[in-house]
Design a protein around this motif. Structure first.
Motif, short mmCIF file in Angstrom:
data_model
loop_
_atom_site.label_atom_id
_atom_site.label_comp_id
_atom_site.label_asym_id
_atom_site.label_seq_id
_atom_site.Cartn_x
_atom_site.Cartn_y
_atom_site.Cartn_z
N ASP A 237 -8.27 13.00 8.99
CA ASP A 237 -7.38 13.03 10.59
C ASP A 237 -6.06 12.53 10.36
OD1 ASP A 237 -8.04 10.55 12.84
OD2 ASP A 237 -7.04 8.98 11.52
N ILE A 238 -5.01 12.63 8.73
CA ILE A 238 -3.55 12.65 9.25
C ILE A 238 -3.05 13.77 8.08
CG2 ILE A 238 -2.15 11.64 9.45
CD1 ILE A 238 -3.50 8.64 10.05
N ALA A 239 -2.04 14.19 8.42
CA ALA A 239 -1.42 14.95 7.69
C ALA A 239 0.47 15.04 7.96
CB ALA A 239 -1.74 16.83 8.34
N TRP A 240 0.61 15.11 7.17
CA TRP A 240 2.11 14.47 6.31
C TRP A 240 2.61 16.31 6.32
CZ3 TRP A 240 3.49 8.94 4.67
CH2 TRP A 240 3.15 8.28 5.12
N MET A 241 3.52 16.94 6.77
CA MET A 241 3.84 18.16 6.34
C MET A 241 5.29 18.37 6.65
SD MET A 241 0.95 20.40 8.61
CE MET A 241 1.10 19.39 10.28
N HIS A 242 5.51 18.96 5.27
CA HIS A 242 7.23 18.78 4.54
C HIS A 242 7.69 20.19 4.69
CE1 HIS A 242 6.39 14.98 4.02
NE2 HIS A 242 7.68 14.35 4.19
N PRO A 243 8.82 21.44 4.93
CA PRO A 243 8.61 22.31 4.69
C PRO A 243 8.89 22.45 3.51
CG PRO A 243 10.45 21.34 6.37
CD PRO A 243 9.16 20.19 5.67
N GLY A 244 8.59 23.70 2.05
CA GLY A 244 8.55 23.36 0.82
C GLY A 244 9.89 24.41 0.57
N LYS B 123 -3.23 4.55 12.12
CA LYS B 123 -2.05 5.18 13.11
C LYS B 123 -1.01 4.40 13.34
CE LYS B 123 -6.45 6.73 14.44
NZ LYS B 123 -6.25 8.60 14.44
N CYS B 124 -0.50 3.15 13.43
CA CYS B 124 0.62 2.26 13.83
C CYS B 124 1.94 3.22 12.40
CB CYS B 124 0.52 0.64 12.99
SG CYS B 124 -0.72 0.01 14.30
N HIS B 125 1.27 3.29 11.30
CA HIS B 125 2.35 3.23 10.25
C HIS B 125 2.05 5.01 9.92
CE1 HIS B 125 4.20 3.29 5.47
NE2 HIS B 125 3.78 3.75 6.22
N ALA B 126 1.17 5.57 10.05
CA ALA B 126 0.91 7.21 8.78
C ALA B 126 1.77 7.89 10.45
CB ALA B 126 -0.28 7.40 8.94
N LEU B 127 1.02 7.38 11.99
CA LEU B 127 1.32 8.33 13.20
C LEU B 127 2.63 7.48 13.39
CD1 LEU B 127 -1.61 9.19 14.08
CD2 LEU B 127 0.04 10.93 12.65
N GLU C 298 1.21 14.40 11.66
CA GLU C 298 0.64 15.00 12.44
C GLU C 298 -0.92 14.28 12.73
OE1 GLU C 298 1.44 16.72 15.28
OE2 GLU C 298 2.84 16.83 14.41
N HIS C 299 -1.61 14.01 14.01
CA HIS C 299 -3.10 13.71 14.12
C HIS C 299 -3.94 14.52 14.10
CE1 HIS C 299 -6.24 11.76 16.50
NE2 HIS C 299 -6.53 11.02 15.70
N MET C 300 -4.24 15.26 12.36
CA MET C 300 -4.91 16.52 11.65
C MET C 300 -5.11 16.84 10.70
SD MET C 300 -2.09 19.05 12.06
CE MET C 300 -1.26 19.96 14.14
N LEU C 301 -7.04 17.04 10.90
CA LEU C 301 -7.35 17.50 9.32
C LEU C 301 -6.60 18.04 8.62
CD1 LEU C 301 -9.42 20.07 9.49
CD2 LEU C 301 -10.75 18.86 11.58
N TYR D 5 1.00 -1.44 0.08
CA TYR D 5 0.16 0.13 0.05
C TYR D 5 0.82 1.32 0.15
CZ TYR D 5 1.36 0.47 5.20
OH TYR D 5 1.82 0.35 6.26
N LEU D 6 0.53 2.46 -0.62
CA LEU D 6 1.48 3.79 -0.99
C LEU D 6 0.48 4.62 0.34
CD1 LEU D 6 3.14 5.40 -1.84
CD2 LEU D 6 1.56 6.14 -3.81
N MET D 7 1.29 5.10 1.40
CA MET D 7 0.17 6.05 2.12
C MET D 7 0.67 7.62 1.20
SD MET D 7 -0.80 4.68 4.43
CE MET D 7 -1.83 5.36 4.70
#
Ligand code: TSX
Ligand code: MN
Length: 584
Positions: free
Chosen positions: A275-282, A206-210, A225-228, A118-120
């Motif tokens: 539910d989940i946000a992955w956030m990177h500096p651009g 929760k296990c992988h993405a967080l 993050e646990h974010m919308l 699977y791809l997240m």
């Protein structure tokens, strides 16, 4: 079955351990899904719902002792105990491999072993990550197909590399006595046994993405993050993206899919994730967020046309319901649904249920699994590989007293302090006492894969990588008057708070400085068409000195749990808050 030899070798190794009758590689195709559905219908682990009103919708009933995540059985197996920190259960990797590994020996005899790549994250995004979950549960496969990009997108992203999270899941005997959810962040492995439910079994979430994601994010300089994530579109057509963290029972999915009230109908909310946000500096110094998921795994009870009309319209087809009730018309039902109470139904355990009793028909943690693309408010940008630029981050909690409707942090470091001291009152939906205040920093206590003090240090350090950091805010939709009445109507009306936040980000929007941060000045919150009088705003926005002094004492006690790992900047923030309160 794979051209990636690292993946093939690991799958063969697992096969030798769990001894399945058969190994099946999953590609997420319709044909494969149809076969799995037919298999589960025949086994009785899935039930078809009314095909006329709910086409391609199914019901699954989990084991009655397996209905929620189990935090006391969830372990971070880092080699150093201190790296798990005081908010996680820790087990040494060696002990976990022994104790949990034993439960996998031969556990798939007589069963099929499914291999689920699977791809997240969006296809083609540099921020997306690959996982492979091996499982003996067809229900898990069917859910992973909705919640992630399964099969080809994952294998293409992986190529010949070895960078994938290795997830091993077995239902085992479903006994809570032999249930473990073990994370090995250093080797990016997840071992889950004894549960078929949600966050325990759908390992991408929760296990992988967080948990693994947060550890990897710290190593690599990004945030899991646990974010919308939502987009706020103005009548002029510009869209501002906001991320928001809330503990459970605060209506995160409702906010992500908010429908503006009639008086604000020229404004629009677009859903990027719930539910989940992955956030990177651009490259431009801003913070960019992707939603690593492809679906929603939402709580059903309380979802209605009034609380979340967008969710209601996406729940009419292609949905897997878990632990909801079914009516005599074979339609899904839960407490807080629209329309009148059905007189009789089948409850979440499949038993006869009458509306005169005291028992709930649906389990309070019953769920829907639905593809994100079915959401009417889904953002055009939700699969943008670059993500969306985040202008504001909101922390929130459920507090009957103390915290005002909204306030803005003074600085990044103060905002991290606000996130680190978040707290929420427990509701009946959670287990244990009702109305007790629990600290849940950044809503990450159950999901942070490492020491929370190090996590705060990572948050503080992120500012150095952002020339244009988001502004940080705190909201509380749940403040009450002394008689117990909610002071704020909430739901769609929360748009007015989001508009104030947008005004502040744009350098407009008036505010009053208080010891805890900036609160809206009189007249700066749009109240048109609302029966909240300017006078009623007083108690909603007030910052009371004495209760906040108590809060400071309580925060100091809480921070003491983290000992010398607490970042100095956060210790300084408590002191400064204390001084501002004394001077006020
Ligand atoms: O989801 C909620 N939100 C966010 C919506 C975008 N809920 C439900 C929480 C449980 C999951 C809310 N409940 C919100 C809210 O903003 N606010 C409240 C509290 C509340 C409840 C009922 C009323 C008002 C406030 N009803 C009347 O005033 C009539
Ligand atoms: Mn969540």
């Amino acid at each position: 079955m794979s051209t990636n030899d690292k993946l093939s070798r690991w799958v063969e190794e697992v096969e030798r351990t769990v001894c399945p009758d058969e190994v099946r590689w999953c590609d997420g195709s319709d044909e494969e899904n149809d076969r799995l559905i037919q298999l589960m219908l025949a086994e009785g682990t899935l039930h078809i719902l009314n095909p006329r009103t709910y086409p391609d919708c199914y019901l699954h009933r989990s084991h009655p002792t397996d209905v929620a995540r189990t935090e006391h059985l969830t372990f971070i197996c880092a080699s150093q105990k201190e790296d798990a920190g005081p908010t996680n259960n820790w087990m040494s990797p060696a002990e976990a491999r022994e104790r949990v590994g034993k439960l996998f020996q031969g556990c798939m005899k007589g069963r099929v072993m499914y291999v689920v790549p699977y791809l997240m994250g969006p296809t083609g995004s540099p921020y997306s990550r690959v996982g492979v979950e091996i499982t003996d549960s067809p229900y898990v496969v069917a859910n992973m197909r909705i919640m992630t990009r399964m099969g080809r997108p994952a294998l293409d992203h992986l190529g010949t590399g070895a960078n994938f999270v290795r997830g091993l899941h077995s239902l085992g005997d479903l006994s809570p006595e032999r249930r473990f959810i073990a994370h090995f962040p250093e080797t990016r492995e997840i071992w889950s046994v004894g549960s078929g439910y949600g966050g325990n079994a759908l390992l991408g979430k929760k296990c992988h993405a967080l948990r693994i994601g947060s550890w990897t994010g710290r190593q690599e300089g990004w945030l899991a993050e646990h974010m919308l994530i939502l987009g706020l579109e103005s009548p002029a057509g510009d869209v501002m993206y906001i991320a928001a963290a809330f503990p459970s029972a605060c209506g995160k999915t409702n906010l992500a899919m908010l429908v503006p009230p009639r008086s604000q109908e020229r404004w629009k909310i677009w859903t990027v994730g719930d539910d989940i946000a992955w956030m990177h500096p651009g490259d431009d110094g801003r913070l960019y967020a992707i939603n690593p998921e492809a679906g929603f795994f939402g709580v059903a009870p309380g979802t209605s046309a009034k609380t979340n009309p967008n969710a209601m319209s996406m729940l009419k087809r292609n949905v897997i319901f878990t632990n909801v009730a079914v009516t005599e018309r074979n339609e899904p039902w839960w407490e807080g649904a629209d329309g009148e109470l059905p007189r009789r139904a089948m409850d979440w355990q499949g038993k006869r249920w009458l509306s005169d009793g005291k028992e709930k028909a649906a389990h309070p943690n019953s769920r829907f699994t639905v593809p994100a693309r079915q959401c009417p408010s889904i953002s055009r940008e939700w699969e943008n590989p670059r993500g969306v630029p985040i202008s504001a981050i909101i922390f929130g909690g459920r507090r009957a007293r103390l915290t005002p409707l909204v306030f803005e942090a003074f600085t990044w470091s103060h905002g991290v302090f606000v996130g680190a001291t978040m707290a929420s009152e427990t509701t009946a939906a959670a287990t244990g006492a009702v109305g007790v205040v629990r600290r849940d920093p950044m809503a990450m206590v159950p999901f942070c894969g490492y020491n929370m003090a190090d996590y705060w240090a990572h948050w503080l350090a992120m500012a150095r990588r952002l020339r244009h950091p988001p502004k940080l805010f705190h909201v509380n939709w749940f403040r009450r008057d002394p008689s117990g009445k909610f002071l704020w109507p909430g739901y769609g009306e929360n748009l007015r708070v989001l508009r104030w936040i947008r005004d502040r980000v744009q350098g407009r929007g008036e505010a009053v400085e208080t010891p805890i941060g900036f609160v809206p000045a009189a007249g700066s919150l749009e109240l048109d068409g609302l029966d909240v009088t300017p006078a009623a705003l007083g108690p909603l926005l007030s910052v009371e000195q004495e209760p906040w002094k108590d809060e400071v004492r309580n925060v100091k006690e809480y921070f003491a749990k983290f000992g010398s790992r607490l970042p100095a900047a956060l210790a300084a923030e408590v002191e400064e808050l204390s001084q501002r309160l004394r001077k006020a």
